[in-house]
Design a protein around this motif. Structure first.
Motif, PDB file in Angstrom:
ATOM      1  N   GLU A 117       0.558  -1.011  -0.457  1.00 25.43           N
ATOM      2  CA  GLU A 117       0.002   0.256  -0.137  1.00 25.43           C
ATOM      3  C   GLU A 117       1.015   1.380  -0.146  1.00 25.43           C
ATOM      4  O   GLU A 117       0.299   2.149  -0.908  1.00 25.43           O
ATOM      5  N   TYR A 118       2.371   1.208   0.914  1.00 24.00           N
ATOM      6  CA  TYR A 118       3.183   2.272   1.368  1.00 24.00           C
ATOM      7  C   TYR A 118       3.105   2.302  -0.393  1.00 24.00           C
ATOM      8  O   TYR A 118       4.149   3.881  -1.426  1.00 24.00           O
ATOM      9  N   GLN A 119       3.810   1.912  -1.042  1.00 24.90           N
ATOM     10  CA  GLN A 119       4.663   1.231  -2.919  1.00 24.90           C
ATOM     11  C   GLN A 119       3.049   2.094  -3.295  1.00 24.90           C
ATOM     12  O   GLN A 119       3.937   2.961  -4.464  1.00 24.90           O
ATOM     13  N   ASP A 120       2.080   1.719  -3.081  1.00 26.62           N
ATOM     14  CA  ASP A 120       1.053   2.170  -4.495  1.00 26.62           C
ATOM     15  C   ASP A 120       1.094   3.996  -4.246  1.00 26.62           C
ATOM     16  O   ASP A 120       0.765   4.460  -4.925  1.00 26.62           O
ATOM     17  N   ARG A 121       0.494   4.303  -2.591  1.00 27.28           N
ATOM     18  CA  ARG A 121       0.922   5.581  -2.762  1.00 27.28           C
ATOM     19  C   ARG A 121       1.975   6.283  -3.335  1.00 27.28           C
ATOM     20  O   ARG A 121       1.720   7.616  -3.583  1.00 27.28           O
ATOM     21  N   LYS A 122       2.975   5.702  -2.770  1.00 25.79           N
ATOM     22  CA  LYS A 122       4.675   6.562  -3.544  1.00 25.79           C
ATOM     23  C   LYS A 122       4.265   6.998  -4.882  1.00 25.79           C
ATOM     24  O   LYS A 122       4.576   7.823  -5.594  1.00 25.79           O
ATOM     25  N   LYS A 123       3.640   5.665  -5.381  1.00 25.21           N
ATOM     26  CA  LYS A 123       3.853   5.868  -7.833  1.00 25.21           C
ATOM     27  C   LYS A 123       2.901   7.010  -7.573  1.00 25.21           C
ATOM     28  O   LYS A 123       2.746   8.183  -8.370  1.00 25.21           O
ATOM     29  N   LYS A 174       1.862   9.604  -5.687  1.00 21.62           N
ATOM     30  CA  LYS A 174       1.834  11.223  -5.139  1.00 21.62           C
ATOM     31  C   LYS A 174       3.668  11.573  -6.979  1.00 21.62           C
ATOM     32  O   LYS A 174       3.916  12.139  -6.611  1.00 21.62           O
ATOM     33  N   ILE A 175       4.683  10.431  -6.506  1.00 16.94           N
ATOM     34  CA  ILE A 175       5.524  10.775  -7.983  1.00 16.94           C
ATOM     35  C   ILE A 175       4.370  10.852  -9.207  1.00 16.94           C
ATOM     36  O   ILE A 175       5.389  12.101  -9.816  1.00 16.94           O
ATOM     37  N   ASP A 187       1.845  12.179  -8.957  1.00 18.21           N
ATOM     38  CA  ASP A 187       0.991  13.638  -9.376  1.00 18.21           C
ATOM     39  C   ASP A 187       1.665  14.896  -9.189  1.00 18.21           C
ATOM     40  O   ASP A 187       1.883  15.254 -10.090  1.00 18.21           O
ATOM     41  N   SER A 188       2.844  14.821  -8.698  1.00 14.50           N
ATOM     42  CA  SER A 188       3.796  15.603  -8.673  1.00 14.50           C
ATOM     43  C   SER A 188       4.846  15.293 -10.137  1.00 14.50           C
ATOM     44  O   SER A 188       4.799  16.947 -10.063  1.00 14.50           O
ATOM     45  N   PHE A 189       5.207  14.557 -11.377  1.00 13.43           N
ATOM     46  CA  PHE A 189       5.393  14.771 -12.096  1.00 13.43           C
ATOM     47  C   PHE A 189       4.779  15.320 -13.037  1.00 13.43           C
ATOM     48  O   PHE A 189       4.947  16.872 -13.854  1.00 13.43           O
ATOM     49  N   ASN A 190       3.022  15.189 -13.612  1.00  8.57           N
ATOM     50  CA  ASN A 190       2.363  15.745 -13.600  1.00  8.57           C
ATOM     51  C   ASN A 190       1.912  17.286 -13.741  1.00  8.57           C
ATOM     52  O   ASN A 190       1.978  17.995 -14.243  1.00  8.57           O
ATOM     53  N   THR A 191       1.768  17.348 -12.543  1.00  2.57           N
ATOM     54  CA  THR A 191       1.794  19.189 -11.219  1.00  2.57           C
ATOM     55  C   THR A 191       3.364  19.749 -12.321  1.00  2.57           C
ATOM     56  O   THR A 191       2.854  20.920 -13.034  1.00  2.57           O
ATOM     57  N   ILE A 192       4.425  19.287 -12.425  1.00  2.52           N
ATOM     58  CA  ILE A 192       5.464  19.899 -12.776  1.00  2.52           C
ATOM     59  C   ILE A 192       5.800  20.122 -14.716  1.00  2.52           C
ATOM     60  O   ILE A 192       5.458  21.555 -14.215  1.00  2.52           O
ATOM     61  N   THR A 193       5.646  19.324 -15.139  1.00  5.67           N
ATOM     62  CA  THR A 193       5.563  19.116 -16.554  1.00  5.67           C
ATOM     63  C   THR A 193       4.015  20.101 -16.619  1.00  5.67           C
ATOM     64  O   THR A 193       4.933  21.166 -17.470  1.00  5.67           O
ATOM     65  N   ILE A 194       3.215  20.209 -16.537  1.00  2.00           N
ATOM     66  CA  ILE A 194       1.861  21.486 -16.907  1.00  2.00           C
ATOM     67  C   ILE A 194       2.344  22.610 -16.243  1.00  2.00           C
ATOM     68  O   ILE A 194       2.183  23.128 -17.347  1.00  2.00           O
ATOM     69  N   ASN A 195       2.809  23.097 -15.076  1.00  2.32           N
ATOM     70  CA  ASN A 195       2.998  24.102 -14.901  1.00  2.32           C
ATOM     71  C   ASN A 195       4.211  25.131 -15.274  1.00  2.32           C
ATOM     72  O   ASN A 195       4.929  25.697 -14.939  1.00  2.32           O
ATOM     73  N   LEU A 217      12.632  17.996 -10.951  1.00  2.00           N
ATOM     74  CA  LEU A 217      12.132  16.743 -12.084  1.00  2.00           C
ATOM     75  C   LEU A 217      13.789  16.507 -11.539  1.00  2.00           C
ATOM     76  O   LEU A 217      13.346  14.642 -12.025  1.00  2.00           O
ATOM     77  N   ILE A 218      15.010  16.611 -10.788  1.00  2.00           N
ATOM     78  CA  ILE A 218      16.070  15.838 -10.262  1.00  2.00           C
ATOM     79  C   ILE A 218      15.586  14.416  -9.506  1.00  2.00           C
ATOM     80  O   ILE A 218      15.649  13.799  -9.653  1.00  2.00           O
ATOM     81  N   GLN A 219      14.771  15.275  -8.193  1.00  2.00           N
ATOM     82  CA  GLN A 219      14.084  14.543  -7.703  1.00  2.00           C
ATOM     83  C   GLN A 219      13.457  13.814  -8.066  1.00  2.00           C
ATOM     84  O   GLN A 219      13.681  12.399  -7.123  1.00  2.00           O
ATOM     85  N   ILE A 220      12.545  13.964  -8.979  1.00  2.00           N
ATOM     86  CA  ILE A 220      12.006  12.550  -9.130  1.00  2.00           C
ATOM     87  C   ILE A 220      12.850  11.848  -9.649  1.00  2.00           C
ATOM     88  O   ILE A 220      13.303  10.833  -9.401  1.00  2.00           O
ATOM     89  N   VAL A 221      13.560  12.281 -10.661  1.00  2.00           N
ATOM     90  CA  VAL A 221      15.038  11.027 -11.401  1.00  2.00           C
ATOM     91  C   VAL A 221      15.344  10.225  -9.941  1.00  2.00           C
ATOM     92  O   VAL A 221      15.754   8.668 -10.024  1.00  2.00           O
TER      93      VAL A 221
END
Length: 214
Positions: A47-53, A55-56, A58-66, A79-83
């Protein structure tokens, strides 16, 4: 008589089982508790892994859209943080976004991020080979022969679907350096490769017939 013996045996067996549970009650309870804890941890981690995925993602989509030219530096940092999260989907996508939008100019930094993807992220074998090829493509313009071969060798020496792409890159590299014999050798490898990409194989034949025929 036989019936009495059977009853005695049954009673004896039941008594042994009962005594076993009585004498080993603590061990049995501890063992069952350990199994229950393991199951809880397993499902909790899933469940933790699913939530983490999520979250990542959502973060990627928000970063790239904005993303815009005005927040270029922050976008690169995020984006480096996500890498560095080493996520099999969004870490490569983050690196591609950085490269496509030229968010980072330092090649060493980009190569370090490629190494995170290739060496430290759990990827499907062919996705890993694709990223090796992309790294070589990124470095092709200002690499020497040895550096480029060192990057591509894991793909060239494999049966990967990206092998013909890697061979074609090396063939074009040598052609651009006017090293025609080496270029011809790599083009010939593509032509003779059983599982080569058909379009690349066709281009290799054209190049051999048009530019490298004797």
């Amino acid at each position: 008589m036989d019936e009495d013996i059977s009853i005695i045996n049954t009673n004896t067996r039941n008594e042994k089982i009962k005594n076993f549970f009585i004498h080993n009650k603590k061990k049995i309870i501890s063992g069952l508790s350990f199994i229950v804890i393991l199951l809880i941890c397993y499902f909790a981690f899933g469940e933790y892994q699913d939530r983490k995925k999520i979250k990542i993602s959502d973060s990627f989509n928000t970063i790239t859209i904005n993303y815009s030219e005005s927040n270029k530096e922050k976008t690169a940092k995020d984006l480096i943080q996500i890498v560095n999260e080493k996520n099999s989907t969004y870490s490569p996508l983050s690196l591609y976004f950085i490269i496509d939008n030229e968010l980072i100019s330092e090649k060493n930094t980009i190569n370090e991020l490629f190494d995170v993807i290739i060496d430290k992220t759990s990827l499907d074998k062919e996705i890993k080979n694709l990223n090796i090829y992309k790294k070589a493509l990124y470095n092709a313009d200002d690499s020497n022969e040895n550096d480029l071969l060192n990057i591509l060798n894991p793909v060239i020496k494999s049966e990967s679907v990206w092998k013909s792409h890697a061979l074609y890159l090396m063939a074009e590299f040598f052609y651009s350096k006017n090293e025609m014999q080496k270029s011809k050798e790599f083009f010939n490898q593509i032509v003779n490769l059983e599982n080569a990409n058909q379009e690349i194989q066709l281009e290799a034949r054209k190049r051999l017939n048009r530019d490298l025929s004797e």
